[in-house]
Design a protein around this motif. Structure first.
Motif, PDB file in Angstrom:
ATOM      1  N   UNK A   1      35.831  30.110  51.518  1.00 29.46           N
ATOM      2  CA  UNK A   1      34.717  28.751  50.941  1.00 29.46           C
ATOM      3  C   UNK A   1      34.842  28.290  51.151  1.00 29.46           C
ATOM      4  N   UNK A   2      35.950  27.759  51.866  1.00 25.49           N
ATOM      5  CA  UNK A   2      36.310  26.359  52.332  1.00 25.49           C
ATOM      6  C   UNK A   2      35.390  25.727  53.367  1.00 25.49           C
ATOM      7  N   UNK A   3      35.659  26.866  53.937  1.00 26.20           N
ATOM      8  CA  UNK A   3      35.122  27.067  55.698  1.00 26.20           C
ATOM      9  C   UNK A   3      33.338  27.610  55.598  1.00 26.20           C
TER      10      UNK A   3
ATOM     11  N   UNK B   1      52.401  35.655  61.920  1.00 25.64           N
ATOM     12  CA  UNK B   1      52.832  35.469  60.214  1.00 25.64           C
ATOM     13  C   UNK B   1      52.687  34.262  59.349  1.00 25.64           C
ATOM     14  N   UNK B   2      51.394  34.138  58.821  1.00 27.61           N
ATOM     15  CA  UNK B   2      51.166  32.431  57.836  1.00 27.61           C
ATOM     16  C   UNK B   2      51.070  32.603  56.857  1.00 27.61           C
ATOM     17  N   UNK B   3      52.103  31.914  56.235  1.00 32.08           N
ATOM     18  CA  UNK B   3      52.281  31.757  54.900  1.00 32.08           C
ATOM     19  C   UNK B   3      51.782  31.024  53.923  1.00 32.08           C
ATOM     20  N   UNK B   4      51.179  29.395  54.639  1.00 25.70           N
ATOM     21  CA  UNK B   4      50.626  28.835  54.102  1.00 25.70           C
ATOM     22  C   UNK B   4      49.196  28.719  54.625  1.00 25.70           C
ATOM     23  N   UNK B   5      48.724  28.411  53.141  1.00 27.16           N
ATOM     24  CA  UNK B   5      47.318  28.083  53.592  1.00 27.16           C
ATOM     25  C   UNK B   5      46.528  27.071  53.924  1.00 27.16           C
ATOM     26  N   UNK B   6      47.555  26.076  54.532  1.00 26.82           N
ATOM     27  CA  UNK B   6      47.144  25.234  54.462  1.00 26.82           C
ATOM     28  C   UNK B   6      47.317  24.800  56.431  1.00 26.82           C
ATOM     29  N   UNK B   7      48.165  25.674  56.556  1.00 24.74           N
ATOM     30  CA  UNK B   7      47.916  26.190  57.922  1.00 24.74           C
ATOM     31  C   UNK B   7      47.127  27.165  58.537  1.00 24.74           C
ATOM     32  N   UNK B   8      46.812  28.056  58.038  1.00 24.34           N
ATOM     33  CA  UNK B   8      45.757  28.746  57.843  1.00 24.34           C
ATOM     34  C   UNK B   8      44.312  28.888  57.954  1.00 24.34           C
ATOM     35  N   UNK B   9      44.386  27.642  56.999  1.00 29.50           N
ATOM     36  CA  UNK B   9      42.819  27.010  57.453  1.00 29.50           C
ATOM     37  C   UNK B   9      42.746  26.133  58.357  1.00 29.50           C
ATOM     38  N   UNK B  10      43.502  25.597  58.940  1.00 27.34           N
ATOM     39  CA  UNK B  10      43.417  24.895  60.116  1.00 27.34           C
ATOM     40  C   UNK B  10      43.364  25.366  61.245  1.00 27.34           C
ATOM     41  N   UNK B  11      43.604  26.899  61.241  1.00 32.29           N
ATOM     42  CA  UNK B  11      43.907  28.119  62.264  1.00 32.29           C
ATOM     43  C   UNK B  11      41.875  29.091  62.265  1.00 32.29           C
ATOM     44  N   UNK B  12      42.324  28.793  61.364  1.00 33.09           N
ATOM     45  CA  UNK B  12      40.727  29.345  61.242  1.00 33.09           C
ATOM     46  C   UNK B  12      39.218  28.017  61.033  1.00 33.09           C
TER      47      UNK B  12
ATOM     48  N   UNK C   1      31.695  36.028  58.262  1.00 31.53           N
ATOM     49  CA  UNK C   1      32.702  36.131  57.074  1.00 31.53           C
ATOM     50  C   UNK C   1      33.580  37.936  57.532  1.00 31.53           C
ATOM     51  N   UNK C   2      33.126  38.523  57.863  1.00 33.75           N
ATOM     52  CA  UNK C   2      34.541  39.911  58.115  1.00 33.75           C
ATOM     53  C   UNK C   2      34.896  39.282  59.198  1.00 33.75           C
ATOM     54  N   UNK C   3      34.790  38.965  60.190  1.00 33.89           N
ATOM     55  CA  UNK C   3      35.302  38.727  61.452  1.00 33.89           C
ATOM     56  C   UNK C   3      36.287  37.483  60.512  1.00 33.89           C
ATOM     57  N   UNK C   4      36.680  36.965  59.975  1.00 36.37           N
ATOM     58  CA  UNK C   4      37.301  36.292  60.250  1.00 36.37           C
ATOM     59  C   UNK C   4      38.503  36.397  58.950  1.00 36.37           C
TER      60      UNK C   4
END
Length: 160
Positions: free
Chosen positions: A52-54, A8-19, A30-33
């Motif tokens: 959109x950042x990715x 469970x990730x709630x921080x968008x910055x952490x999620x962006x790094x993992x993504x 895009x759908x997989x992500x």
């Protein structure tokens, strides 16, 4: 035995790094992500922002994904155009990009792959009746995503 705990990730910055690392590992649609981000428990607004950042940072590119998927499935698994198209549709890739990606398959390579596929399968079919044998080969190739008219042409020429 307990099932593995979902991340469970709630921080968008952490999620962006993992993504980003998720996308860097291999090409993704895009759908997989998007599905992965939902699995992590993020909110829809954050997910679309991350997507959109990715795209802006070129971690995510649908055109590149469609071409890589097409090349991989054709060269590694010897899938036909129909099956590749269905796979891309399941990944929700736009039709325009699917058509563009399928055009990257060379027709001579495509026919050679179909011929190899049918030759290999013909060796394992025991059927003596020529019509049943041909039908089994045709069904097999259609199941692998090849077009019926091309299968018929190859079967006529190769006399399997």
């Amino acid at each position: 035995m307990d099932a593995p705990k979902k991340i469970k990730i709630t921080d968008p910055k952490v999620a962006l790094a993992k993504a980003e690392s998720f996308c860097a590992y291999q090409e993704r649609s895009q759908q997989e992500v998007r599905d992965k981000l939902y699995d992590w428990g993020l909110w829809p607004d954050a997910i679309e922002q991350i997507i959109s950042e990715l795209i802006q940072s070129n971690f995510l590119n649908e055109d590149r994904f469609a071409k890589a998927y097409t090349k991989g499935k054709f060269s590694q698994k010897a899938w036909g155009r129909i099956k590749i198209k269905q796979g891309l549709k399941l990944k929700r890739v736009p039709d325009v990009l699917i058509k563009k990606a399928l055009l990257t398959i060379d027709l001579d390579d495509y026919l050679a792959a179909l011929t190899r596929l049918l030759d290999k399968k013909a060796g394992s079919i025991i059927e003596k009746n020529a019509f049943k044998r041909r039908y089994k080969l045709q069904q097999y190739a259609m199941g692998r995503g090849y077009e019926a008219d091309l299968i018929s042409e190859v079967l006529k020429v190769s006399d399997l």
